[in-house]
Structure formats: structure tokens, C-alpha cells
Design a protein around this motif. Structure first.
Motif, mmCIF file in Angstrom:
data_model
loop_
_atom_site.group_PDB
_atom_site.id
_atom_site.type_symbol
_atom_site.label_atom_id
_atom_site.label_comp_id
_atom_site.label_asym_id
_atom_site.label_seq_id
_atom_site.Cartn_x
_atom_site.Cartn_y
_atom_site.Cartn_z
ATOM 1 N N ARG A 1 45.254 55.075 24.745
ATOM 2 C CA ARG A 1 46.410 55.553 25.515
ATOM 3 C C ARG A 1 47.155 54.392 26.160
ATOM 4 N N PRO B 1 55.077 64.098 30.869
ATOM 5 C CA PRO B 1 55.050 65.567 30.746
ATOM 6 C C PRO B 1 56.072 66.238 31.655
ATOM 7 N N ARG C 1 54.833 71.516 31.115
ATOM 8 C CA ARG C 1 53.477 71.071 30.780
ATOM 9 C C ARG C 1 52.636 70.736 32.002
ATOM 10 N N VAL D 1 48.295 69.471 32.538
ATOM 11 C CA VAL D 1 47.964 68.056 32.704
ATOM 12 C C VAL D 1 46.606 67.922 33.378
ATOM 13 N N SER E 1 42.839 64.858 29.414
ATOM 14 C CA SER E 1 43.826 64.861 28.336
ATOM 15 C C SER E 1 44.978 63.881 28.549
ATOM 16 N N ASP E 2 45.210 63.453 29.798
ATOM 17 C CA ASP E 2 46.439 62.696 30.056
ATOM 18 C C ASP E 2 46.293 61.427 30.886
ATOM 19 N N GLU E 3 45.224 61.253 31.649
ATOM 20 C CA GLU E 3 45.179 60.106 32.550
ATOM 21 C C GLU E 3 45.208 58.791 31.779
ATOM 22 N N ARG F 1 47.702 57.686 30.227
ATOM 23 C CA ARG F 1 48.625 57.748 29.100
ATOM 24 C C ARG F 1 49.861 56.905 29.424
ATOM 25 N N VAL G 1 53.507 56.337 29.613
ATOM 26 C CA VAL G 1 54.628 57.279 29.643
ATOM 27 C C VAL G 1 55.879 56.601 30.191
ATOM 28 N N LEU H 1 50.212 57.112 33.431
ATOM 29 C CA LEU H 1 50.084 58.377 34.145
ATOM 30 C C LEU H 1 48.746 58.414 34.884
ATOM 31 N N TYR I 1 51.054 64.724 39.101
ATOM 32 C CA TYR I 1 50.548 63.386 38.785
ATOM 33 C C TYR I 1 51.538 62.360 39.320
#
Length: 279
Positions: free
Chosen positions: A64, A73, A77, A81, A85-87, A89, A91, A167, A207
């Protein structure tokens, strides 16, 4: 009358008592050793699974962090979050910086003690994403607090911009043994929900984004000639001692087995020796 089992009058003979006690001790020892060994093996195996999970997590995070940035996101979304699944990432956030909604949270970095400077980025739809613009010293933080104390001043927005970063998931509650104090505007953690409430903001992402060091950000009009925030200080580190823990539990299991075998062999040797008859 004495039978062949050494019983006389329905009672155990004196010669048989040590043997029975020895057998009972061996049974208790075997049961205890079996329980301990099973427990230690289970703990060791659990640590092996944790090791596999941690290695997979580290690999995902590395992918990521080094991937090309994607759009952060959107509000549709936000409920999905999660850290898994997202930390971390990579962005991009687009909108205008709302300087007067900035907040300072305490930080300890490689540059020393100071503060993180978080400022919301508002898009055209009115959605807000807090961006950690970077580290500022206590002197810069004091100057910013003076500017923010002017409640009669109107909002100060930047021109439309795009900020790249990582993120991060909100940090509710506070720091270690320290609670956030919204009334005093004293923050020990980046609790986005509480910060948004204190700043009177709605439609705020759950976030925040740690701005990358290379992201060009316009000068903050509230800081004037103070040093700008230093971005790109995100520390990505995972404690991974699971292999050591697994080997420790397995070693304890082996030690229990070895100790039980030694004690049983010693007791068997003693039980097999003939009892000398008194002269």
C-alpha cells in the motif's frame, strides 16, 4: 490368611503400600505433564499463526505504501473504511484547506517533542478530510494558537489543491494514561470524531491522512513567517516477536516432557529395587 496380592484381612500389606503410592504419583505426574505440554504446544502453535498473520499484514502495508496514490475514500465508502482494509493506503485528498479549523495534537518524533498540525480539507460537496500537515515545534504551535484564538475572524481557505499521503485510522480516546481535553483544546491523540465535534464540523471522514514530505502545500496564512510543518514523518513499525514467543512455548513443552521422563525413570528405578529385610 494372605492371598497372592499381598492382601491380608481386606487391607493392603505394608510391602504393597509404597508400590501403590509410587503408581499414584506416576499417574498424577503424567496427567500434569500432559496438561502442561498440551497447553504449551497450543500456545506455541497460536504464536505461529500470529506470525503468519503479522507477516501477511506487513507485506500488505508495504504494498500500500509504495503503490501509486488513489483517490481517498469518499463519503459513500466511509462506513467500510477499516484498519485492515485501508490503513497506510497511499491516497490523494482534493479540496481546500480550512486553516481556521486546524488543531494541534501532541507528538514525539525524530525531530523531538512538538505537535502534529491537522487541518481539514473540504471538497466541493462539503465533505471534510483531516490532513496531518506535519510536525511543528512548540514555538510555532504557540503562534498558531494565538491566531486561532481570534473567534471573530472569518474562515480562511486555501486555493483548490491535491495532497498525497498515507491514510490513517482515527485514534479515539487519548494517549497512554492521558485523556483528550476538548474544552481546553488539548489533544494527546488524533481522535477525529472528537476533534470534528470540537471544531463544529459535520460530514467528516473517520480517518485522516499523513501528508507526504514531497507534497507541495501553500504557506499557512495563520503561521505568517513561522517555520512550515514538516511532513513525511509517518513511522511504520510492527512489533513482531511471535517467532520468539513460539520457540519459547515449544521449549517449555520439551522441558516438561524431559522432566517428566527423568522423574518417572527415577521412580521406576527406586520401585524396582528390593526392600532390604531387617536383620
Amino acid at each position: 490368611m494372605t492371598d497372592r496380592h499381598g492382601l491380608q484381612g481386606g487391607s493392603v500389606s505394608k510391602e504393597a503400600e509404597p508400590l501403590l503410592r509410587s503408581r499414584s504419583a506416576r499417574v498424577v505426574l503424567l496427567v500434569l505433564a500432559a496438561v502442561l505440554t498440551t497447553g504449551f504446544l497450543a500456545l506455541g502453535t497460536w504464536q505461529v499463526y500470529r506470525l503468519q498473520w503479522k507477516l501477511a499484514l506487513i507485506e500488505r502495508v508495504e504494498q500500500r505504501v509504495h503503490a501509486a496514490p488513489v483517490q481517498a475514500p469518499g463519503s459513500d465508502r466511509w462506513p467500510q473504511v477499516t484498519a485492515a482494509s485501508d490503513e497506510y493506503r497511499h491516497v490523494t485528498v482534493r479540496g481546500r484547506l480550512d486553516y481556521r479549523a486546524s488543531v494541534l495534537t501532541q507528538a514525539t518524533t525524530e525531530l523531538g517533542a512538538g505537535f502534529w498540525l491537522l487541518t481539514p480539507v473540504r471538497d466541493e460537496d462539503g465533505n471534510n478530510v483531516f490532513v496531518n500537515r506535519g510536525f511543528v515545534t512548540a514555538q510555532t504551535a504557540a503562534r498558531l494558537r494565538e491566531a486561532l484564538a481570534d473567534k471573530e475572524a472569518g474562515p480562511v481557505l486555501s486555493e483548490p489543491l491535491a495532497i498525497d499521503g498515507l491514510l490513517r485510522i482515527s485514534e479515539p480516546g487519548g494517549g497512554f494514561l492521558r485523556e483528550n481535553d476538548p474544552a481546553a483544546d488539548r489533544w494527546h491523540s488524533r481522535d477525529i470524531a472528537a476533534i470534528a465535534q470540537a471544531r463544529g464540523l459535520t460530514r467528516v471522514a473517520p480517518y485522516f491522512v499523513d501528508a507526504a514530505a514531497a507534497t507541495p502545500v501553500p504557506a499557512d496564512p495563520l503561521l505568517q513567517d513561522a517555520e512550515p510543518p514538516v511532513g513525511g514523518l509517518t513511522v511504520i513499525a510492527f512489533h513482531n516477536n511471535h517467532l520468539v514467543y513460539a520457540l519459547t512455548w515449544y521449549a517449555l513443552a520439551l522441558m516438561v516432557v524431559a522432566a517428566a521422563a527423568w522423574m518417572l525413570r527415577g521412580r521406576s528405578g527406586k520401585a524396582g529395587r528390593p526392600t532390604p529385610s531387617p536383620r
